[in-house]
Design an enzyme around this catalytic site. Sequence first.
Site, PDB file in Angstrom:
ATOM      1  N   HIS A 135       0.873  -1.179   0.000  1.00  0.00           N
ATOM      2  CA  HIS A 135       0.000   0.000   0.000  1.00  0.00           C
ATOM      3  C   HIS A 135       0.913   1.233   0.000  1.00  0.00           C
ATOM      4  CE1 HIS A 135      -2.855   2.890   1.812  1.00  0.00           C
ATOM      5  NE2 HIS A 135      -3.819   2.063   1.429  1.00  0.00           N
ATOM      6  N   ASP A 212       3.080  -4.710   8.158  1.00  0.00           N
ATOM      7  CA  ASP A 212       1.828  -3.963   8.051  1.00  0.00           C
ATOM      8  C   ASP A 212       0.683  -4.973   8.150  1.00  0.00           C
ATOM      9  OD1 ASP A 212      -0.516  -2.968   7.008  1.00  0.00           O
ATOM     10  OD2 ASP A 212       0.379  -2.073   5.231  1.00  0.00           O
ATOM     11  N   GLN A 215      -4.507  -5.521   6.896  1.00  0.00           N
ATOM     12  CA  GLN A 215      -5.505  -6.420   6.311  1.00  0.00           C
ATOM     13  C   GLN A 215      -5.510  -7.797   6.966  1.00  0.00           C
ATOM     14  OE1 GLN A 215      -7.764  -5.630   4.130  1.00  0.00           O
ATOM     15  NE2 GLN A 215      -7.020  -3.599   3.601  1.00  0.00           N
ATOM     16  N   LYS A 238     -10.462  -1.426  10.213  1.00  0.00           N
ATOM     17  CA  LYS A 238     -10.525  -2.631   9.378  1.00  0.00           C
ATOM     18  C   LYS A 238     -10.813  -3.867  10.244  1.00  0.00           C
ATOM     19  CE  LYS A 238      -7.350  -0.598   6.054  1.00  0.00           C
ATOM     20  NZ  LYS A 238      -8.093  -0.307   4.823  1.00  0.00           N
ATOM     21  N   CYS A 376      -4.672   2.123  -3.834  1.00  0.00           N
ATOM     22  CA  CYS A 376      -3.471   2.710  -3.198  1.00  0.00           C
ATOM     23  C   CYS A 376      -2.277   1.774  -3.340  1.00  0.00           C
ATOM     24  CB  CYS A 376      -3.708   3.055  -1.731  1.00  0.00           C
ATOM     25  SG  CYS A 376      -4.957   4.314  -1.510  1.00  0.00           S
TER      26      CYS A 376
HETATM   27  N1  PMP Z   1      -1.783  -1.003   4.588  1.00  0.00           N
HETATM   28  C1  PMP Z   1      -2.736  -1.732   4.018  1.00  0.00           C
HETATM   29  C2  PMP Z   1      -2.397  -3.133   3.544  1.00  0.00           C
HETATM   30  C3  PMP Z   1      -4.016  -1.220   3.861  1.00  0.00           C
HETATM   31  O1  PMP Z   1      -4.963  -1.960   3.295  1.00  0.00           O
HETATM   32  C4  PMP Z   1      -4.289   0.083   4.320  1.00  0.00           C
HETATM   33  C5  PMP Z   1      -5.670   0.700   4.160  1.00  0.00           C
HETATM   34  N2  PMP Z   1      -6.256   0.470   2.931  1.00  0.00           N
HETATM   35  C6  PMP Z   1      -3.265   0.795   4.926  1.00  0.00           C
HETATM   36  C7  PMP Z   1      -2.030   0.224   5.048  1.00  0.00           C
HETATM   37  C8  PMP Z   1      -3.499   2.174   5.454  1.00  0.00           C
HETATM   38  O2  PMP Z   1      -4.379   2.134   6.531  1.00  0.00           O
HETATM   39  P1  PMP Z   1      -5.008   3.465   7.139  1.00  0.00           P
HETATM   40  O3  PMP Z   1      -5.572   4.232   5.969  1.00  0.00           O
HETATM   41  O4  PMP Z   1      -6.063   2.966   8.054  1.00  0.00           O
HETATM   42  O5  PMP Z   1      -3.911   4.192   7.817  1.00  0.00           O
END
Ligand code: PMP
Length: 417
Positions: A135, A212, A215, A238, A376
């Site tokens: 991401h 990270d 997910q 999430k 993203c």
């Molecule tokens: N890493 C991953 C794998 C994600 O899916 C996301 C959110 N789509 C993020 C980081 C960022 O998370 P947040 O927008 O809640 O900070």
Amino acid sequence: MSAELASTAKSVREFDVEKVRSDFPILQQQINGHPLVYLDNAASTQKPNSVIDAISNYYRTINSNVHRGAHHLSDMATEAFEGARQTVSEFLNSPKKEQILWVRGTTEAVNLVAHSWGRHNINAGDKILVSTMEHHSNIVPWQILAEEKGASVVPIPITAKGEIDLHALEGMLDHSVKLVSVNQVSNALGTVNPVADIVQLAKKVGAKSFVDGAQAVAHFPVDLVSLGCDFYAFSAHKLFGPTGIGVLWGKEELLDSMPPYHGGGEMIETCSFACTTYNKLPYKFEAGTPDIAGAIGLAAAIDYVQSFDRAQISQHENTLLSYCHELAAHCDGLSRVGEAENIAGVFSFLLKGAHPSDVGMLLDQQGVAVRTGHHCAQPLMDALNIPGTVRASFSIYNTKEDIDRLFAALDKVKQFL
Ligand code: PMP
């Protein structure tokens, strides 16, 4: 069965998807004249009544600032807030609750580590490895750091199936690599990455590891002791919790050695114009009034998830995914994107002759909520040579009927092509 085991067994709620659905008031709605089919869980999950109630009860009954100790409400708020930290600590199997830092979400967690650890440990010529399927939040903060320091961010390639190429990673690891940062589950493809193995590979060259978990946490249990990573992050929203709060976990000795990220109230031990000293963990990293209601909401979300046998949740989601793949195999013009051996909760695809955003719009008109675009993860889309995908992502409350509705709606979309 011992009395203790019997009482543990009793506290686990039987997994019944219809009962689960009734816990989530938002799911009872009609969207565009159709009952809502919510398949955008990788973007954000819905909230059960217990989470909504925990947040509203906090504001109704104990709203106050924490750690002030001046009156009853403040004591109650502090107890609930620090209790929430303990809940997260147990959820992740953290050795100590002081290793749980409140942040706004995964994005802020990465930025905190990049600013605080990164600025003091990354130098010119160093390398930060991230996978091609990260991401943007696990790419850009490292790029900002690398630019400042004359270091570089190097992508770990992925295979045609959409898995991290471990062989390539091994070849990339040398002593110039100071950090390996990867997601545990890809938000765009759903690939479950072998993060424990990646952490071990990083260790061999003395590199630190950042996982990270944005997910991952909603789909299966995470044990930080067995994972062995140096940093771990996730976002509450999430995991059936509120937006605006998340967690950064770090190894104690690393967090202790790191300078503060933000300065302000709460993070100091003493403050004077001559010399300011910093508070102990975790407060050193928690300047300002925190998101107290958010932390309490996250703890309620964890309690909710933990009220089930987590293996049953994974099994339910895997059954949905297999059913989805079965229907996809018979859907003309549909091609899957990402065919990893191990996938959690995500079905990414393309429909021949249709732009993903048009598909998303036409699905929405039929009450089916999905996400479309690059998710993203633009470097991943570049590597796959596609502009984006349509992504249906599953959660605890989705049903086979939801998937039938998705495919029936896709059939209608095809009539427009
Ligand atoms: N890493 C991953 C794998 C994600 O899916 C996301 C959110 N789509 C993020 C980081 C960022 O998370 P947040 O927008 O809640 O900070």
